[in-house]
Design a protein around this motif. Structure first.
Motif, PDB file in Angstrom:
ATOM      1  N   UNK A  85      52.485  22.289  42.533  1.00 29.90           N
ATOM      2  CA  UNK A  85      52.573  23.710  42.228  1.00 29.90           C
ATOM      3  C   UNK A  85      51.395  24.177  41.391  1.00 29.90           C
ATOM      4  N   UNK A  86      50.873  23.295  40.521  1.00 29.25           N
ATOM      5  CA  UNK A  86      49.760  23.687  39.649  1.00 29.25           C
ATOM      6  C   UNK A  86      48.486  23.969  40.444  1.00 29.25           C
ATOM      7  N   UNK A  87      48.369  23.433  41.648  1.00 28.82           N
ATOM      8  CA  UNK A  87      47.185  23.642  42.475  1.00 28.82           C
ATOM      9  C   UNK A  87      47.421  24.661  43.579  1.00 28.82           C
ATOM     10  N   UNK A  88      48.663  25.110  43.714  1.00 29.39           N
ATOM     11  CA  UNK A  88      48.985  26.049  44.773  1.00 29.39           C
ATOM     12  C   UNK A  88      48.278  27.379  44.577  1.00 29.39           C
ATOM     13  N   UNK A  89      48.100  27.793  43.320  1.00 28.12           N
ATOM     14  CA  UNK A  89      47.444  29.075  43.056  1.00 28.12           C
ATOM     15  C   UNK A  89      46.021  29.100  43.603  1.00 28.12           C
ATOM     16  N   UNK A  90      45.315  27.982  43.492  1.00 29.14           N
ATOM     17  CA  UNK A  90      43.943  27.930  44.007  1.00 29.14           C
ATOM     18  C   UNK A  90      43.929  28.097  45.525  1.00 29.14           C
ATOM     19  N   UNK A  91      44.882  27.479  46.213  1.00 23.29           N
ATOM     20  CA  UNK A  91      44.964  27.644  47.663  1.00 23.29           C
ATOM     21  C   UNK A  91      45.296  29.085  48.031  1.00 23.29           C
ATOM     22  N   UNK A  92      46.142  29.710  47.231  1.00 24.02           N
ATOM     23  CA  UNK A  92      46.503  31.101  47.498  1.00 24.02           C
ATOM     24  C   UNK A  92      45.278  32.004  47.363  1.00 24.02           C
ATOM     25  N   UNK A  93      44.460  31.765  46.355  1.00 24.16           N
ATOM     26  CA  UNK A  93      43.233  32.554  46.174  1.00 24.16           C
ATOM     27  C   UNK A  93      42.313  32.379  47.384  1.00 24.16           C
ATOM     28  N   UNK A 103      46.714  44.580  50.652  1.00 24.54           N
ATOM     29  CA  UNK A 103      47.267  45.833  50.119  1.00 24.54           C
ATOM     30  C   UNK A 103      46.275  46.654  49.316  1.00 24.54           C
ATOM     31  N   UNK A 104      45.323  46.011  48.677  1.00 21.26           N
ATOM     32  CA  UNK A 104      44.220  46.681  47.983  1.00 21.26           C
ATOM     33  C   UNK A 104      42.965  45.871  48.242  1.00 21.26           C
ATOM     34  N   UNK A 105      41.836  46.507  48.542  1.00 21.66           N
ATOM     35  CA  UNK A 105      40.624  45.748  48.895  1.00 21.66           C
ATOM     36  C   UNK A 105      40.088  44.875  47.775  1.00 21.66           C
ATOM     37  N   UNK A 106      40.509  45.106  46.537  1.00 22.02           N
ATOM     38  CA  UNK A 106      40.037  44.285  45.415  1.00 22.02           C
ATOM     39  C   UNK A 106      40.959  43.109  45.121  1.00 22.02           C
ATOM     40  N   UNK A 107      42.012  42.949  45.894  1.00 24.93           N
ATOM     41  CA  UNK A 107      43.053  41.992  45.519  1.00 24.93           C
ATOM     42  C   UNK A 107      42.546  40.552  45.496  1.00 24.93           C
ATOM     43  N   UNK A 108      41.702  40.182  46.437  1.00 26.78           N
ATOM     44  CA  UNK A 108      41.208  38.801  46.477  1.00 26.78           C
ATOM     45  C   UNK A 108      40.356  38.492  45.243  1.00 26.78           C
ATOM     46  N   UNK A 109      39.483  39.423  44.864  1.00 28.44           N
ATOM     47  CA  UNK A 109      38.665  39.198  43.668  1.00 28.44           C
ATOM     48  C   UNK A 109      39.527  39.199  42.409  1.00 28.44           C
ATOM     49  N   UNK A 110      40.491  40.081  42.346  1.00 28.47           N
ATOM     50  CA  UNK A 110      41.367  40.125  41.179  1.00 28.47           C
ATOM     51  C   UNK A 110      42.163  38.843  41.060  1.00 28.47           C
ATOM     52  N   UNK A 111      42.652  38.313  42.174  1.00 27.17           N
ATOM     53  CA  UNK A 111      43.391  37.056  42.141  1.00 27.17           C
ATOM     54  C   UNK A 111      42.501  35.915  41.640  1.00 27.17           C
ATOM     55  N   UNK A 116      41.096  32.107  37.346  1.00 25.76           N
ATOM     56  CA  UNK A 116      40.073  31.466  36.528  1.00 25.76           C
ATOM     57  C   UNK A 116      40.607  31.102  35.147  1.00 25.76           C
ATOM     58  N   UNK A 117      41.363  31.987  34.534  1.00 28.25           N
ATOM     59  CA  UNK A 117      41.851  31.729  33.186  1.00 28.25           C
ATOM     60  C   UNK A 117      42.693  30.462  33.139  1.00 28.25           C
ATOM     61  N   UNK A 118      43.610  30.309  34.079  1.00 29.57           N
ATOM     62  CA  UNK A 118      44.449  29.113  34.117  1.00 29.57           C
ATOM     63  C   UNK A 118      43.627  27.878  34.458  1.00 29.57           C
ATOM     64  N   UNK A 119      42.723  28.007  35.428  1.00 37.24           N
ATOM     65  CA  UNK A 119      41.911  26.870  35.846  1.00 37.24           C
ATOM     66  C   UNK A 119      41.039  26.362  34.701  1.00 37.24           C
TER      67      UNK A 119
END
Length: 251
Positions: A85-93, A103-111, A116-119
Motif C-alpha cells: 500500500x505504501x507504494x501504491x500511491x506512486x503507481x497511481x500518480x 476531472x481537472x487538467x492539473x490533477x496529474x501534476x497536483x497528485x 512528493x511530500x510522502x515519498x
C-alpha cells in the motif's frame, strides 16, 4: 480431478475481474449477490480511503463524485505492480500521468506534488555533512538526495483553494522540496533557472558551481557574466540550507 487447480484459478480470475469492475463484468454463476456486494464495497472503499487520504487536495480539486469515479476507473483498469500500500500511491500518480482526460487538467501534476511530500519523508537517505567555509563557485558540488527541484506547468502549491487557477499560467512553477534534519518536509518556490541549476548539479555531481553556471548560461542562451553574481549568491543560500554541498565531503 486433474483440472481442479486450473478451474479454481479461472474462477478466481472471474471473481476478481467482477470485483474490479462490477458494472461491466458479471459475477461468476452461483454466487450470492449480497455476499459478493460485501467484497465489492470492502475492496473499493479501502482503495478509495487510501488514495483520498494520500491526495486530499486532489479530492477537493476534482470534487468527491468525480474523484470516486476516477478511483473506480483506476481500480477497474490498472494492474498494480506492487502489493504494498505504501507504494501504491506512486503507481497511481504514474497512471494519472498517462490518462488522456481527467476531472481537472492539473490533477496529474497536483497528485505528483502531493506524493512528493510522502515519498521524501519516507526516503532512506542521509543529509549532506556540514560544508564548512567554502566557495561553491570553486569546489565540486553535489545535490543532497533530500532536496528535489521540481518544475510544473500548473501552480500546484495553490490548487485546491477557492481561487485555484483554471488555466495554466504563461510561466511554469518552480519548487524546491527538501527534508530538513528534523525530518520535516518543506517547500519553497524557485525560478525556472534555479530549478534547472539544481537539476544540473544533481545530474552532473563533481562540477564546480562556476562550471554549472556556465553550462546553465549556454543552455539558456545567456551571457555567463550576468549569472555569476546572482548565481554565487543562490549557491551560497543552497549551501547554507544543506541543499548542496562539496562532493569531497560525501561520506
Amino acid at each position: 480431478m486433474a483440472n481442479t487447480p486450473e478451474r479454481l484459478r479461472t474462477q478466481q480470475r472471474a471473481f476478481t475481474a467482477h470485483l474490479r469492475d462490477p458494472a461491466q463484468v458479471p459475477a461468476p454463476p452461483g454466487m450470492d449477490p449480497r455476499r459478493v456486494a460485501v467484497y465489492q464495497r470492502l475492496l473499493f472503499n479501502n482503495l478509495l480511503g487510501l488514495l483520498s487520504n494520500g491526495f486530499p487536495v486532489c479530492v477537493r480539486l476534482a470534487g468527491e463524485p468525480a474523484w470516486s469515479a476516477l478511483v473506480r476507473h483506476y481500480f477497474a483498469s490498472h494492474r498494480c505492480h506492487t502489493p504494498l500500500f505504501t507504494e501504491l500511491a506512486a503507481e497511481f500518480v504514474q497512471w494519472l500521468q498517462a490518462q488522456p482526460a481527467l476531472p481537472h487538467p492539473a490533477l496529474a501534476e497536483l497528485a505528483h506534488y502531493e506524493w512528493v511530500e510522502t515519498a521524501l519523508y519516507q526516503l532512506q537517505a542521509d543529509p549532506l555533512p556540514e560544508p564548512g567555509d567554502i566557495d561553491p563557485l570553486q569546489v565540486p558540488l553535489q545535490r543532497s538526495p533530500l532536496a528535489w527541484p521540481l518544475l510544473y506547468r500548473w501552480p500546484v502549491h495553490q490548487l485546491g483553494s477557492d481561487d485555484a487557477a483554471s488555466q495554466p499560467p504563461a510561466e511554469p512553477t518552480g519548487l524546491l522540496v527538501r527534508r530538513d534534519a528534523d525530518g520535516a518536509v518543506r517547500f519553497a518556490t524557485l525560478t525556472s533557472l534555479a530549478v534547472h541549476l539544481l537539476t544540473l548539479i544533481g545530474e552532473a555531481p563533481g562540477a564546480t558551481g562556476q562550471q554549472q553556471l556556465q553550462q546553465l548560461a549556454v543552455l539558456h542562451h545567456l551571457d555567463p557574466e550576468t549569472l555569476t553574481a546572482p548565481g554565487a549568491q543562490l549557491l551560497q543560500q543552497f549551501l547554507r540550507a544543506g541543499v548542496i554541498g562539496p562532493l569531497s565531503a560525501s561520506p
